[in-house]
Design an enzyme around this catalytic site. Sequence first.
Site, PDB file in Angstrom:
ATOM      1  N   CYS A   1       0.818  -1.223   0.000  1.00  0.00           N
ATOM      2  CA  CYS A   1       0.000   0.000   0.000  1.00  0.00           C
ATOM      3  C   CYS A   1       0.843   1.261   0.000  1.00  0.00           C
ATOM      4  O   CYS A   1       0.338   2.354  -0.231  1.00  0.00           O
ATOM      5  CB  CYS A   1      -0.939   0.003   1.191  1.00  0.00           C
ATOM      6  SG  CYS A   1      -2.062  -1.397   1.176  1.00  0.00           S
TER       7      CYS A   1
ATOM      8  N   CYS B   1     -13.710  -0.886   7.327  1.00  0.00           N
ATOM      9  CA  CYS B   1     -12.687  -1.398   6.416  1.00  0.00           C
ATOM     10  C   CYS B   1     -12.667  -0.539   5.159  1.00  0.00           C
ATOM     11  O   CYS B   1     -13.729  -0.210   4.611  1.00  0.00           O
ATOM     12  CB  CYS B   1     -12.994  -2.839   6.020  1.00  0.00           C
ATOM     13  SG  CYS B   1     -13.206  -3.965   7.417  1.00  0.00           S
TER      14      CYS B   1
ATOM     15  N   HIS C   1      -9.544   3.594  -1.391  1.00  0.00           N
ATOM     16  CA  HIS C   1      -8.184   3.092  -1.224  1.00  0.00           C
ATOM     17  C   HIS C   1      -7.723   2.312  -2.460  1.00  0.00           C
ATOM     18  O   HIS C   1      -7.664   1.089  -2.450  1.00  0.00           O
ATOM     19  CB  HIS C   1      -8.132   2.206   0.032  1.00  0.00           C
ATOM     20  CG  HIS C   1      -6.783   1.667   0.370  1.00  0.00           C
ATOM     21  ND1 HIS C   1      -5.602   2.293   0.020  1.00  0.00           N
ATOM     22  CD2 HIS C   1      -6.417   0.531   1.040  1.00  0.00           C
ATOM     23  CE1 HIS C   1      -4.583   1.567   0.452  1.00  0.00           C
ATOM     24  NE2 HIS C   1      -5.046   0.493   1.058  1.00  0.00           N
TER      25      HIS C   1
END
Lengths: 380, 144
Positions: free
Chosen positions: A80, A198, A324
Site C-alpha cells: 500500500c 474497512c 483506497h
Amino acid sequence: MSDVYVVGAGMTPFGKHPDKTAAELGAAAVLEALDDAGVSLGEIEAAWVGSVFQGMAMGQRALGEGGISGIPITNVENACSSGSTAIWGAAMSIKAGMYDVVLALGVEHLTGAFRGAFTPDESDVEAQRGLTMPAVYAMRAQRHFAQYGTTSEQLAAISAKNKRNAVANPLAQFKKPVSVDEVLASRMIADPLHLQECAPVSDGAAAVVLASKRKRAALGGSRAVRLAASTLKSGRAEVGLKDMTVEDLTWRAAEEAYERSGISPSDIRFAEVHDCFSIAEALRVEGLGLFPHGEYPARVVKGEADLDGRLPVNGSGGLLGKGHPLGATGVAQVVEVVRQLRGEAGLRQIPGARVGLAHCRGGKAQGVEGTACTVNILTV
Amino acid sequence: MVSTEAATAVMKRPYEVEDGLVRLRAGRCPACNAVYCPARLVCDGCGHRGLEEILLAPRGKIYTFTTVHQSTPEFQTPYHLCYVDFDEQVRVMLPAAGEERPRIGEDVEIVLGTGPRLVGTEPEEGPHALMVAGPATGRDEDDV
Ligand SMILES: [Zn+2]
C-alpha cells in the site's frame, strides 16, 4: 542538497471506474498535475510510478497514454506504500542533484479484480492458515480494547468522522455520512471490525510534480509547497513478544522525518494517515507521536481529530471515506496535504494550516511487523 | 538463491508429535537465543547464520484473537484465529479449534486439525500443514 518542492498536484475521483483503464486514470492525474504546475510534458526529466496489482511496466503504460516517453521511468511495488515510495524515490533524485523536475504517480484499477478480503501473499504461512488483512487489524484492535479499554463505539466514531469528512471531498468514493450506529450495524468482517470500518476496493490515480529549488524559482508563482522530509522504512523482523498496539515501523519512519525536517510532532497541524481500518488510524497517530498512546479512540469521540479539532486527522475522508486504490493512496495523501497548505481544500479547509504530515503504511508478511512505511512532512 | 539445506528444511513437517503432544518446529539462534517460527536462514537480531532446530512447548497462551467472518474462498467462515505466545518467547498465528470464542490469556495446546480450510483446498504438507490451537487439557505439561 536542494530542497524539494511540490509544484503540481493532480488526482482522479476515487471509486469505481469500470469504463477506464489504469493507464487512462494515471494519465489523467499526470496531465492535471502538469497543468497545475505549469510544466510541459517535455520538462519532466524522470518519473517514479507506484502500483500493486497492475502488472508489468504500469508506469510506461500510464505515461505513454499521457504523452511522456523516453525518460527514466521506475516502477515501484511496495504494497500500500507503493505510491508514497514513488514520491520518496523522486524526491531523492532531486536531492541527489540528478534532476530538477520529476514526476511521482500512483495508480490502481482494482474493482472487478478483487472479491472478499485481502490477504498477504498466498505463499505466506499465515495466509495459508486463514489470516486476512482485516484479521490482522482485528487482533490488534482486541489488544487495544484489552489494554486501554477502547470500545467498538469509539472505533466506529473514527469511521463516522472520516466518512463525514469525505462528504466535503468531491473526489471521495463515499458521498454519504454514516453514523456510529450505522457503522456498528454493518456486517462483521473480523471481530470487532465491521464492514464500515474497512477501506473499500477502489480505482484511482494521483500524481505530483516535484521540483528543485532552482526550478521552483524559475517557475515562479507562490503555490509551491516544500517537502520538508520524505522517509521510507520497512518492517523489522518480529523477534520476541512485542506489544501489537505499538507501531515501531511507523515511529521509525516518523522519527527520521522529524529529525530531517527539524519539525516536531507538536508542530504538525493536521495529518493524513493510513486508515485502512478504523483501528489502524489509532495505531498510526499514536505511533507518529501525535496523540498519547492508547488514548486516540477516546479523543476522537471528544472531537479532537475533527476538521475543527486540535489536530484534524484524515480531513480528506482518509482511506475509509475517500477510497483506497492501493498504489494511488500514498500520492493522494500528499495531494491532499498540498491542497490544504495552499488553502485550496474547499469545504474541508483547515484554516491557517502551515505544516501537514502524510503517513502511508502497507502490507503484511509473515515474520515482519509490516511491509513498508513512509512519512512525508510538507510545509509552506 | 536457496541452499539445498534450506530447501530440505522447507519440505520438512513443521511439527513433531511426541507422546500425543504436538510441538511446532522452530529455529533458535545459538548466538543470541532469538527464536523464529518458522525458522529462517539468518538471525535478524545478530546476523548469525544457521539456527539450531528446536521444538516449542506443546502449550502456549493466547495473546489476541479474532473471529473472521469474511475470507477467501478456501475457508469456511466464521472461524477463530489467535496469536499464541510460547515460553520460548515466540508468537505464532494459529486457527483456534472448536466453535468457542478464544479469550486473551487463555492456555491452549497445539492439536492437529484441518482448521477452517474447506475440504479439498488443503495445501500439500509443507511449512503450512494445518494445526490449530485447542483448549489446554488438565494434563501436566512435561519439561522443556
Ligand atoms: Zn541471533
